[in-house]
Design a protein around this motif. Structure first.
Motif, PDB file in Angstrom:
ATOM      1  N   CYS A 179       0.846  -1.199   0.000  1.00 28.09           N
ATOM      2  CA  CYS A 179       0.000   0.000   0.000  1.00 28.09           C
ATOM      3  C   CYS A 179       0.879   1.245   0.000  1.00 28.09           C
ATOM      4  O   CYS A 179       1.085   1.902   1.026  1.00 28.09           O
ATOM      5  CB  CYS A 179      -0.940  -0.010   1.202  1.00 28.09           C
ATOM      6  SG  CYS A 179      -2.234  -1.263   1.096  1.00 28.09           S
ATOM      7  N   THR A 230       1.904   4.802  -2.555  1.00 28.83           N
ATOM      8  CA  THR A 230       1.484   5.657  -3.659  1.00 28.83           C
ATOM      9  C   THR A 230       2.578   6.681  -3.931  1.00 28.83           C
ATOM     10  O   THR A 230       3.359   7.028  -3.037  1.00 28.83           O
ATOM     11  CB  THR A 230       0.151   6.371  -3.324  1.00 28.83           C
ATOM     12  OG1 THR A 230      -0.308   7.097  -4.474  1.00 28.83           O
ATOM     13  CG2 THR A 230       0.303   7.325  -2.156  1.00 28.83           C
ATOM     14  N   CYS A 256       7.685   7.663  -3.207  1.00 31.54           N
ATOM     15  CA  CYS A 256       6.519   6.913  -2.730  1.00 31.54           C
ATOM     16  C   CYS A 256       6.427   6.959  -1.211  1.00 31.54           C
ATOM     17  O   CYS A 256       7.447   6.997  -0.518  1.00 31.54           O
ATOM     18  CB  CYS A 256       6.610   5.457  -3.183  1.00 31.54           C
ATOM     19  SG  CYS A 256       6.340   5.220  -4.938  1.00 31.54           S
ATOM     20  N   PHE A 260       0.263   4.439   2.371  1.00 30.22           N
ATOM     21  CA  PHE A 260      -1.063   5.037   2.289  1.00 30.22           C
ATOM     22  C   PHE A 260      -1.365   5.918   3.503  1.00 30.22           C
ATOM     23  O   PHE A 260      -1.931   7.004   3.368  1.00 30.22           O
ATOM     24  CB  PHE A 260      -2.122   3.941   2.172  1.00 30.22           C
ATOM     25  CG  PHE A 260      -2.306   3.388   0.781  1.00 30.22           C
ATOM     26  CD1 PHE A 260      -1.446   3.734  -0.256  1.00 30.22           C
ATOM     27  CD2 PHE A 260      -3.354   2.512   0.497  1.00 30.22           C
ATOM     28  CE1 PHE A 260      -1.610   3.224  -1.540  1.00 30.22           C
ATOM     29  CE2 PHE A 260      -3.537   1.998  -0.775  1.00 30.22           C
ATOM     30  CZ  PHE A 260      -2.667   2.356  -1.796  1.00 30.22           C
ATOM     31  N   LEU A 310      -7.181   6.836  -4.796  1.00 31.15           N
ATOM     32  CA  LEU A 310      -5.808   6.356  -4.842  1.00 31.15           C
ATOM     33  C   LEU A 310      -5.453   5.459  -3.656  1.00 31.15           C
ATOM     34  O   LEU A 310      -4.622   4.557  -3.778  1.00 31.15           O
ATOM     35  CB  LEU A 310      -4.837   7.541  -4.875  1.00 31.15           C
ATOM     36  CG  LEU A 310      -4.875   8.413  -6.127  1.00 31.15           C
ATOM     37  CD1 LEU A 310      -3.958   9.625  -5.950  1.00 31.15           C
ATOM     38  CD2 LEU A 310      -4.468   7.627  -7.367  1.00 31.15           C
ATOM     39  N   LEU A 311      -6.072   5.699  -2.510  1.00 28.85           N
ATOM     40  CA  LEU A 311      -5.713   4.974  -1.285  1.00 28.85           C
ATOM     41  C   LEU A 311      -6.719   3.888  -0.934  1.00 28.85           C
ATOM     42  O   LEU A 311      -6.727   3.383   0.194  1.00 28.85           O
ATOM     43  CB  LEU A 311      -5.563   5.956  -0.116  1.00 28.85           C
ATOM     44  CG  LEU A 311      -4.656   7.165  -0.358  1.00 28.85           C
ATOM     45  CD1 LEU A 311      -4.509   7.985   0.916  1.00 28.85           C
ATOM     46  CD2 LEU A 311      -3.291   6.741  -0.886  1.00 28.85           C
ATOM     47  N   PRO A 326      -3.735  -2.687  -2.242  1.00 25.65           N
ATOM     48  CA  PRO A 326      -4.623  -1.814  -3.020  1.00 25.65           C
ATOM     49  C   PRO A 326      -5.652  -2.613  -3.813  1.00 25.65           C
ATOM     50  O   PRO A 326      -5.377  -3.718  -4.286  1.00 25.65           O
ATOM     51  CB  PRO A 326      -3.659  -1.080  -3.962  1.00 25.65           C
ATOM     52  CG  PRO A 326      -2.319  -1.185  -3.313  1.00 25.65           C
ATOM     53  CD  PRO A 326      -2.317  -2.497  -2.589  1.00 25.65           C
ATOM     54  N   ASN A 356      -3.712   4.612  -9.574  1.00 32.56           N
ATOM     55  CA  ASN A 356      -2.359   5.000  -9.182  1.00 32.56           C
ATOM     56  C   ASN A 356      -1.414   4.980 -10.385  1.00 32.56           C
ATOM     57  O   ASN A 356      -0.473   5.787 -10.454  1.00 32.56           O
ATOM     58  CB  ASN A 356      -1.831   4.078  -8.085  1.00 32.56           C
ATOM     59  CG  ASN A 356      -2.129   4.595  -6.690  1.00 32.56           C
ATOM     60  OD1 ASN A 356      -1.498   5.532  -6.203  1.00 32.56           O
ATOM     61  ND2 ASN A 356      -3.126   3.982  -6.045  1.00 32.56           N
ATOM     62  N   HIS A 399      -2.092   8.180 -12.260  1.00 35.40           N
ATOM     63  CA  HIS A 399      -1.551   9.272 -11.443  1.00 35.40           C
ATOM     64  C   HIS A 399      -0.023   9.331 -11.545  1.00 35.40           C
ATOM     65  O   HIS A 399       0.563  10.410 -11.741  1.00 35.40           O
ATOM     66  CB  HIS A 399      -2.000   9.049  -9.989  1.00 35.40           C
ATOM     67  CG  HIS A 399      -1.225   9.764  -8.956  1.00 35.40           C
ATOM     68  ND1 HIS A 399      -1.348  11.122  -8.718  1.00 35.40           N
ATOM     69  CD2 HIS A 399      -0.301   9.314  -8.060  1.00 35.40           C
ATOM     70  CE1 HIS A 399      -0.541  11.471  -7.728  1.00 35.40           C
ATOM     71  NE2 HIS A 399       0.105  10.400  -7.320  1.00 35.40           N
ATOM     72  N   TYR A 400       0.626   8.183 -11.469  1.00 38.66           N
ATOM     73  CA  TYR A 400       2.086   8.123 -11.557  1.00 38.66           C
ATOM     74  C   TYR A 400       2.573   8.532 -12.946  1.00 38.66           C
ATOM     75  O   TYR A 400       3.506   9.335 -13.092  1.00 38.66           O
ATOM     76  CB  TYR A 400       2.554   6.707 -11.228  1.00 38.66           C
ATOM     77  CG  TYR A 400       4.018   6.450 -11.505  1.00 38.66           C
ATOM     78  CD1 TYR A 400       5.004   7.044 -10.724  1.00 38.66           C
ATOM     79  CD2 TYR A 400       4.408   5.622 -12.550  1.00 38.66           C
ATOM     80  CE1 TYR A 400       6.349   6.803 -10.982  1.00 38.66           C
ATOM     81  CE2 TYR A 400       5.752   5.380 -12.814  1.00 38.66           C
ATOM     82  CZ  TYR A 400       6.715   5.978 -12.020  1.00 38.66           C
ATOM     83  OH  TYR A 400       8.043   5.756 -12.291  1.00 38.66           O
TER      84      TYR A 400
END
Length: 420
Positions: A290, A292, A300, A303, A342-343, A359, A367, A370-371
């Protein structure tokens, strides 16, 4: 100072990665040959549906050690068996009989293998039949790679150095045009100045369009915490760039992108956002942790920490401090906090009564977007501004988001660049 845009390449390692191929958020796709053999139809379809240029990475080094191409039962994986058969056509090489250096009998066979690898890159996708739509006259583009890549081995010793030079020279002859050359330098040789010089001395310049460096096992944290390793990577990049040939990195990150002004022309990265230094050893799958990617601190976090950093921020403060990517901005516009998505996680029980959180599938996909979008913004920043200016701005942002504890990484990078 070089203000040529940093070329942004995204690596396709599995079929699910094809979902994220989009013009505008990357400049080029690089497809692993083992993935191409694993899913040729899906790969060809995805490439036909985009205008993005593509390259095929032959990943010949995967045949250096049996654990790369054999499954848990010790049998050759089917995609590697097909790939290997294409590479050793018209030779006596038993490519899956053992380590590759031990199965190629002579230099002539290495040269034939190199020509086969070039032929594979040229023709494999052209062999895929187009799914014709009778109502649409545009059946998609012909799938020609934008560059041809010489096969390469991990440069473990002088033995591999000699073979790599032979492969490059044979590939250049077969291509009849400049080719891209990978350089895979393991950590022990990277740290030894004499070994670095030996590797560099065996890499030719004639017939080369670009170099692509890979330093397995070198994480961002290692680059930032060990000045000798940072300087060693910079030495390789600078020496190659001084030859007047563009230099890319096959498994790049924020720190590598920051070396744009010092010789890095292109950065390749895959879609996994947790930095593992991309070792050459086979990596086994398992439950995702977990974590992000937090652009506000450029690394990173778990979470729980991400939640504490960004949960209370409104849309404007979030964009200013945490993340300004299109996904996060779009979530706020849709009336949802991006961290709710995302979390998102779930508990997975194990047979022994224990378990862990991981996740959800939706969170993994989001994610990834987003990344990827965040990396794109980083590449654009280093393309448009001197690296020290980008890092100074990012230090201010990290301090506003997380306080001084998360500026030390960026400060070390700025210090190293100033003294480079």
């Amino acid at each position: 100072m070089n203000r040529t845009p940093l070329h942004h390449m995204v690596r396709i390692r599995r079929t699910d990665d094809l979902t994220f191929v989009r013009a505008g958020i990357m400049d080029e796709i690089i497809v692993n040959a083992n993935q191409l053999e694993n899913s040729p139809d899906s790969t060809a379809t995805a490439l036909r549906q985009t205008t993005l240029p593509f390259t095929v990475d032959p990943v010949l080094y995967r045949f250096q050690l049996p654990q790369w191409w054999r499954n848990e039962k010790g049998k050759s994986k089917r995609n590697y068996a097909r790939l290997g058969a294409a590479y050793v056509k018209d030779t006596n090489i038993q490519i899956t009989a053992g380590p590759l250096v031990e199965t190629v009998p002579n230099d002539d066979e290495w040269c034939i293998l190199a020509a086969n690898v070039l032929g594979y890159q040229r023709s494999r996708l052209l062999q895929m039949p187009t799914q014709l739509d009778l109502l649409n006259e545009d059946h998609g583009r012909e799938l020609h790679p934008v560059r041809l890549v010489a096969p390469a081995l991990v440069a473990v010793s002088a033995t591999e150095d000699r073979i790599n030079r032979l492969l490059v020279e044979a590939s250049a002859g077969a291509a009849a045009a400049p080719i891209a050359v990978p350089m895979i330098v393991p950590l022990d040789r990277l740290q030894d100045a004499r070994e670095r010089d030996r590797v560099l001395a065996t890499v030719p310049t004639d017939g080369i369009s670009s170099y692509f460096l890979w330093t397995p096992g070198v994480t961002e944290e290692l680059l930032l915490s060990d000045r000798e390793i940072f300087d060693a990577v910079l030495c390789l990049i600078g020496t190659l760039a001084d030859r007047g040939i563009p230099v890319g990195h096959l498994h790049g990150n924020y720190v590598i992108a920051a070396l744009h002004d010092l010789g890095v022309s292109a950065v390749v990265h895959h879609l996994g956002w947790i930095d593992k230094g991309e070792p050459v050893e086979q990596q086994r799958g398992g439950l995702r942790s977990c974590q992000t990617y937090v652009p506000g601190v450029r690394h990173c976090v778990r979470f729980e920490q991400a939640n504490s950093l960004g949960r209370t921020l409104d849309a404007d403060a979030y964009a200013e401090r945490y993340c300004e990517c299109a996904f996060c901005a779009g979530s706020f516009s849709a009336g949802e906090h991006p961290l709710d998505l995302l979390l998102e996680d779930q508990y997975v029980p194990f047979e022994d009564g224990r378990g862990r959180r991981t996740p959800t599938g939706r969170a993994v996909a989001l994610n990834t977007w987003h990344y990827l979008l965040s990396r794109r913004l980083e590449m654009q920043a280093f393309s448009n501004l001197p690296a020290v200016d980008v890092i100074d701005r990012d230090m201010e942002r990290a301090a506003a988001l997380a306080g001084s504890r998360d500026t030390s990484r960026l400060r070390r990078l700025a210090t190293q660049l100033h003294s480079a």
